[in-house]
Design a protein around this motif. Structure first.
Motif, PDB file in Angstrom:
ATOM      1  N   PRO A 317      14.017  38.344  24.549  1.00  0.00           N
ATOM      2  CA  PRO A 317      14.695  39.055  23.448  1.00  0.00           C
ATOM      3  C   PRO A 317      13.828  39.205  22.205  1.00  0.00           C
ATOM      4  N   THR A 319      11.139  40.583  21.878  1.00  0.00           N
ATOM      5  CA  THR A 319      10.515  41.905  21.796  1.00  0.00           C
ATOM      6  C   THR A 319      11.332  42.869  20.951  1.00  0.00           C
ATOM      7  N   ARG A 320      12.603  42.517  20.699  1.00  0.00           N
ATOM      8  CA  ARG A 320      13.445  43.383  19.869  1.00  0.00           C
ATOM      9  C   ARG A 320      13.357  43.037  18.381  1.00  0.00           C
ATOM     10  N   GLY A 327       6.760  40.742  17.785  1.00  0.00           N
ATOM     11  CA  GLY A 327       7.822  40.327  18.675  1.00  0.00           C
ATOM     12  C   GLY A 327       7.271  39.824  20.000  1.00  0.00           C
TER      13      GLY A 327
END
Length: 513
Positions: A317, A319-320, A327
């Motif tokens: 998550p 990466t968001r 991220g």
């Protein structure tokens, strides 16, 4: 017969010498930064949400003579502060320079849509911010509106060339390290200077040469011995930009801010050694017998773990997070740290034989019976050293290189990135049992892992631009971790102090998305 004063030890003399050197470096660095501003007037303004920095010669009467105007645009993960040396050069030679922070960069808290993707939304935002800067500069009474020149680096080079192609009233354009010129219309912009570093990826030089062939009045300059960032601090680059802007005068001083900032970093780095000894008040850890598991086994396991980390990071998550590249990097550090800590407790007994290193109190100290002076002192010392680490990395970078202060979403992103760094460094500390060379090697393994992930497409391509900074930060952190161990700091202190040291530039420099 010894001439040494009573109670003085070689270690004490060494710390005293480091203290003197640190203070001297800090004083010289501060003086150098003050001198870098001599003869210049700087004004900070915000127009339509875009932070702008105006730089001009201090002895110029505003409005008395209309002078050339130069708008200077930074690249991806850059800032107005990174481009400040170029502004100083053209301002000292008679132009009025204007720097801007694009959305998501520097002091601009707005996010850049699709940061790093070069899509329509991203280009539209860059064009808007650049148009705001041009309009502001053109409206000044001391600027000749017919002599506006645009200068851009990397992402900023693409922005200024596209803008100039659609605005023939721009007098000249300088594109430093232009990433792509294929979408520019033929023969526009007409007066275009393309600068590329001799050590940059070959694609940058190929782009510059191909773009130059598609129009008249274009010129390519290859600056030898510099790469994608150092090209901004090359004397040749500054001379070419000033000449293209139509100004000439004082010799460029590209490193007038960079060198003093380096002295500040040196001063803070050296000062950490005596400060750690003073705050902890300890002689160092006793290290037990060597681990059962040979070093090659530990390093092979660490290599496998970092490889698994780059595979898992894209699906996390993190990466968001609204931090381009950051991220993925945070996710990689987080999952790799967890895996390193888990491996420490495998049945392979990587935990090693022998007692855990302990940190005895100074001989005869009040806490000698319990192994420490007081339970509170090491905690307070570690917290103070953590604050020192934040100042040591943020102040020199912000004053002499690029933006390094939290704004907008960076205030909550900073602790998130710090947690990722903390888990990674704590995992490395557990796996290596605090053996400094093993610890540094485990950190170094992250570098080729991240670089390889970017090459094969598992990580954003811009990770390759972050890797050199990451190498420096991990090396710096490993050195300070060794200092803390020798000073007898708690086992968790190297990870806590190092997490701030590594996370701060990552969270404050990478673009908001």
């Amino acid at each position: 017969m010894s001439l040494r004063p009573p109670g003085e030890t070689p270690a004490g003399r060494g710390r005293a010498a480091l203290t003197v050197l640190a203070v001297l470096a800090l004083l010289l660095g501060g003086y150098g930064l003050l001198r870098a501003d001599a003869g210049l007037t700087t004004r900070q303004v915000t127009a339509d949400g875009v932070p702008l920095t105006l730089v001009r010669a201090a002895d110029d009467g505003a409005g008395a003579v209309r002078r050339p105007g130069v708008v200077i645009a930074h690249g991806f993960a850059g800032s107005a502060r990174l481009m400040r040396p170029l502004a100083d050069t053209v301002a000292r030679q008679g132009a009025v320079a204007l720097l801007l922070d694009f959305a998501g960069h520097g002091g601009n808290p707005a996010g850049l849509p699709g940061a790093g993707s070069d899509d329509t939304a991203s280009r539209g935002t860059l064009t808007h911010d650049l148009a705001v800067a041009v309009a502001y500069l053109r409206g000044r009474p001391d600027v000749d509106p017919t002599r506006i020149v645009l200068v851009g680096h990397s992402m900023g080079a693409g922005a200024v060339t596209r803008y100039a192609a659609g605005h023939p009233d721009i007098a000249g354009t300088v594109a430093i390290s232009l990433p792509d010129g294929g979408d520019l219309p033929d023969a526009r912009p007409q007066r275009l200077l393309l600068i590329v570093g001799g050590l940059e990826f070959p694609a940058f030089r190929a782009t510059a040469e191909a773009t130059a062939r598609r129009g008249d009045g274009r010129r390519v300059v290859v600056v030898p011995g510099v790469e994608h960032i150092s090209v901004l601090f090359a004397d040749r680059t500054h001379r070419e930009v000033a000449a293209w802007a139509g100004v000439d005068g004082a010799a460029p001083r590209p490193a007038a801010r960079l060198l003093p900032a380096g002295l500040l970093l040196l001063g803070f780095g050296l000062g950490f050694v005596p400060l750690a000894a003073l705050l902890t008040g300890r002689r160092g850890r006793r290290v037990g017998p060597a681990p059962d598991v040979p070093s090659p086994v530990v390093l092979v396991v660490a290599t496998a773990v970092t490889g698994l980390g780059v595979l898992l990071a894209p699906v996390l998550p993190t990466t968001r997070l609204p931090l381009a590249v950051g991220g993925y990097l945070t996710g990689f550090l987080l999952v790799t740290g967890v895996l390193l800590a888990a491996v420490r407790h495998w049945p392979l007994r990587l935990s090693a034989a022998g007692p855990t290193p302990v940190a005895p109190a100074a001989a005869g100290g009040p806490g000698a019976a319990t192994g420490g002076r007081t339970p509170l002192r090491p905690v307070v010392a570690a917290l103070l050293l953590t604050g020192y680490a934040g100042v040591a990395v943020a102040v020199p970078i912000h004053l002499g290189l690029t933006w390094a202060l939290p704004v907008g979403a960076r205030w909550w992103l900073l602790p998130v990135v710090t947690v990722g760094c903390l888990v990674f460094l704590a995992g490395a500390e557990l796996l290596t049992r605090g053996r400094s060379w093993r610890y540094a090697t485990v950190g170094a393994l992250a570098v080729p892992a991240l670089g390889g992930a970017a090459v094969v497409g598992l990580a954003p391509g811009f990770v390759l631009l972050v890797v050199p900074l990451f190498v420096v930060l991990l090396g710096w952190q490993a050195a300070w971790a060794a200092v803390l161990r020798r000073a007898g700091a708690p086992r968790w202190a190297p990870a806590v102090v190092g997490a701030v040291l590594v996370a701060w530039p990552v969270a404050t420099a990478l673009p908001l998305s």
